[in-house]
Design an enzyme around this catalytic site. Structure first.
Site, mmCIF file in Angstrom:
data_model
loop_
_atom_site.group_PDB
_atom_site.id
_atom_site.type_symbol
_atom_site.label_atom_id
_atom_site.label_comp_id
_atom_site.label_asym_id
_atom_site.label_seq_id
_atom_site.Cartn_x
_atom_site.Cartn_y
_atom_site.Cartn_z
ATOM 1 N N HIS A 1 0.863 -1.196 0.000
ATOM 2 C CA HIS A 1 0.000 0.000 0.000
ATOM 3 C C HIS A 1 0.892 1.237 0.000
ATOM 4 O O HIS A 1 1.957 1.239 0.603
ATOM 5 C CB HIS A 1 -0.884 0.012 1.255
ATOM 6 C CG HIS A 1 -2.049 0.934 1.153
ATOM 7 N ND1 HIS A 1 -1.950 2.278 1.425
ATOM 8 C CD2 HIS A 1 -3.328 0.717 0.769
ATOM 9 C CE1 HIS A 1 -3.142 2.843 1.241
ATOM 10 N NE2 HIS A 1 -3.984 1.917 0.838
ATOM 11 N N ASP B 1 -8.008 -5.232 -0.017
ATOM 12 C CA ASP B 1 -8.458 -6.024 -1.174
ATOM 13 C C ASP B 1 -8.096 -7.491 -1.074
ATOM 14 O O ASP B 1 -8.548 -8.299 -1.874
ATOM 15 C CB ASP B 1 -7.847 -5.441 -2.456
ATOM 16 C CG ASP B 1 -8.366 -4.037 -2.702
ATOM 17 O OD1 ASP B 1 -7.559 -3.104 -2.744
ATOM 18 O OD2 ASP B 1 -9.605 -3.884 -2.786
#
Ligand code: SDX
Length: 429
Positions: free
Chosen positions: A305, A363
């Site tokens: 991320h 996700d």
């Protein structure tokens, strides 16, 4: 709030810059005056750039903290519901019972779409990706609401917000129904937001589906987890589009387009496809090796991320919800979940991922959960867009309701210096 000053010494000049302090997070150096000294800042990908001031969401990437208007995401996911979170993100405070009931009623007044919107769908192939349909149909909403497109008018902004929050599930479900050749199902306003969406997705005129309350609750939590995330790529797209004065429907359509990419909201679909491709725990080492190979473009989808250099707090809630859903549908031995857990364990012990602080993000588990709820894989990012619509609207509204300027970044130019035109017969072969 100016907290201190920074001094830049360059080319014999001393440039004083204000340091601004927020309530949480790093201080920022205000570089807006640099252009007067013939300098730009250079920050491709905006890793060190605060593009705006905001009061909506706070992320501490190192500590894995995510707050919506100050409330921790795990508490909201466990104790609140998505519609209440919509109220919170938009208005800044949790509603009392009267405010909550009025908000629900206002949303329910807008759940249907204009009958003529059905015609848009017929222009698409049945196998069109639902995100392609969403971009088109949501952008077209501005063709139906000329009565509320004055973005300077707070009432118009409120009605546009209600319309978008209310109509996104209806449009999303229509995208699915169109792709499977089934009739569109009208919204049922007596149902909760998540239940209504599952009804529009899976009921048919011949048969009403009664969604499992555990799955309804899980979907509601997924919507809360995806509702906002500060200045991510799609939210920044909405803000930039909004700064030109474009109408809210066009701005949200731009946000949907930006979210679609596999590096962003498309990662949930890509992560499940990756787990299917791995297929068996014995093949995990091969894919870990590919993810680490600088010459192989393959990356572990659902991992890493830009901001979180710790476990994404949403992924922690997502993993728990994933397990509950699998239990509820009797798929606790779901092979993909087993591969995901094994993959996570191996990656979190591997120095490549540890050194780069790569952890599972929201996700990684959302795809397995959505799949277990019965959502088709090509609808995963559509659901992310459905959830993030409130975040996009809250940021758009925050920008438009306070002084703002047209967003227009500059560049470091490395192209040709000025040169004269040469006619084609003078040019070398
Ligand atoms: C979302 O911004 C948001 O808030 C987004 C979001 C939201 O709610 O709006 O949180 C939603 O988009 C979550 C992220 C979903 N994307 C994925 O899961 C796709 C896989 N992840 C990667 O593509 C990547 O981690 C990014 C795009 C998410 C972040 O990339 P960065 O910040 O640009 O980091 P990078 O690409 O510079 O990577 C740093 C290093 C590199 O290695 P080196 O060049 O230093 O050797 O880490 C490596 C990368 O190769 N790396 C990975 C990796 N992610 C980064 N290696 C293998 N697998 C990965 N997933």
């Amino acid at each position: 709030m100016v907290n201190n000053k920074a001094t830049l010494k360059v080319a014999g000049k001393q440039i004083d810059l204000n340091i601004l302090k927020g309530t949480l997070g790093p201080d920022v150096i205000d570089v807006s005056s640099l252009v007067k000294n013939d300098y730009f800042t250079y920050d491709p990908g905006f890793l060190s750039t605060a593009a705006c001031e905001s009061k909506i969401t706070f992320i501490d990437g190192d500590k894995g903290i995510l707050l919506y208007r100050g409330y921790p995401i795990d508490q909201l996911a466990m104790k609140s519901n998505f519609v209440e979170v919509c109220y919170l993100l938009l208005n800044g405070e949790l509603p009392n019972q009267i405010q909550y009931d009025e908000f629900c009623k206002a949303i329910n007044r807008h759940t249907m779409v204009h009958e003529q919107m059905r015609n848009f769908f017929n222009g698409f192939r049945r196998d069109a990706h639902p995100m392609a349909v969403m971009v088109g149909v949501v952008g077209a909403l501005s063709a139906f609401y000329h009565d509320t497109l004055d973005i300077k008018n707070p009432e118009h902004r409120v009605v546009s917000a209600f319309r978008l929050i209310a109509k996104m599930p209806t449009i999303a479900a229509m995208c699915h129904k169109y792709s499977v050749g089934q009739p569109f199902m009208p919204p049922q306003n007596h149902m909760s937001y998540a239940e209504n969406f599952l009804h529009m997705m899976f009921s048919t005129p011949c048969e009403e589906t009664k969604p499992n309350p555990i799955l309804v609750r899980a979907l509601d939590q997924i919507l809360t987890l995806h509702a906002d995330h500060e200045q991510n790529a799609s939210t920044s797209t909405v803000r930039l589009a909004g700064s030109t004065g474009a109408n809210p429907f066009a701005c949200i359509s731009a946000g949907i387009a930006a979210l679609w990419g596999p590096a962003h909201g498309g990662a949930n679909e890509a992560a499940l496809n990756m787990l299917h491709e791995i297929g068996d725990s014995s093949r995990i080492p091969k894919y870990i090796a590919r993810a680490k190979d600088p010459n192989d473009p393959f990356r572990l989808m659902g991992f890493g991320h830009r901001v979180y250099k710790n476990y994404d707090p949403r992924a922690k809630v997502m993993r728990k919800t994933c397990y509950e859903v699998l239990e509820a549908v009797g798929a606790h031995d779901n092979p993909l979940f087993k591969i995901a857990m094994e993959l996570e364990k191996i990656a979190l012990e591997d120095s490549y991922f540890v050194e780069r602080k790569l952890y599972p993000n929201v996700d990684f588990y959302s795809g397995i959960t959505l799949s277990a709820i019965g959502i088709p894989i090509n609808m995963f990012t559509v659901i992310f867009a459905l959830a993030r619509t409130i975040g996009w609207i809250a940021h758009w509204n925050e920008m438009i309701s306070s002084p703002y300027r047209l967003s227009r970044p500059r560049q470091l130019y490395t192209g040709s210096v000025e040169r004269d035109y040469v006619s084609i017969n003078q040019r070398s072969e």
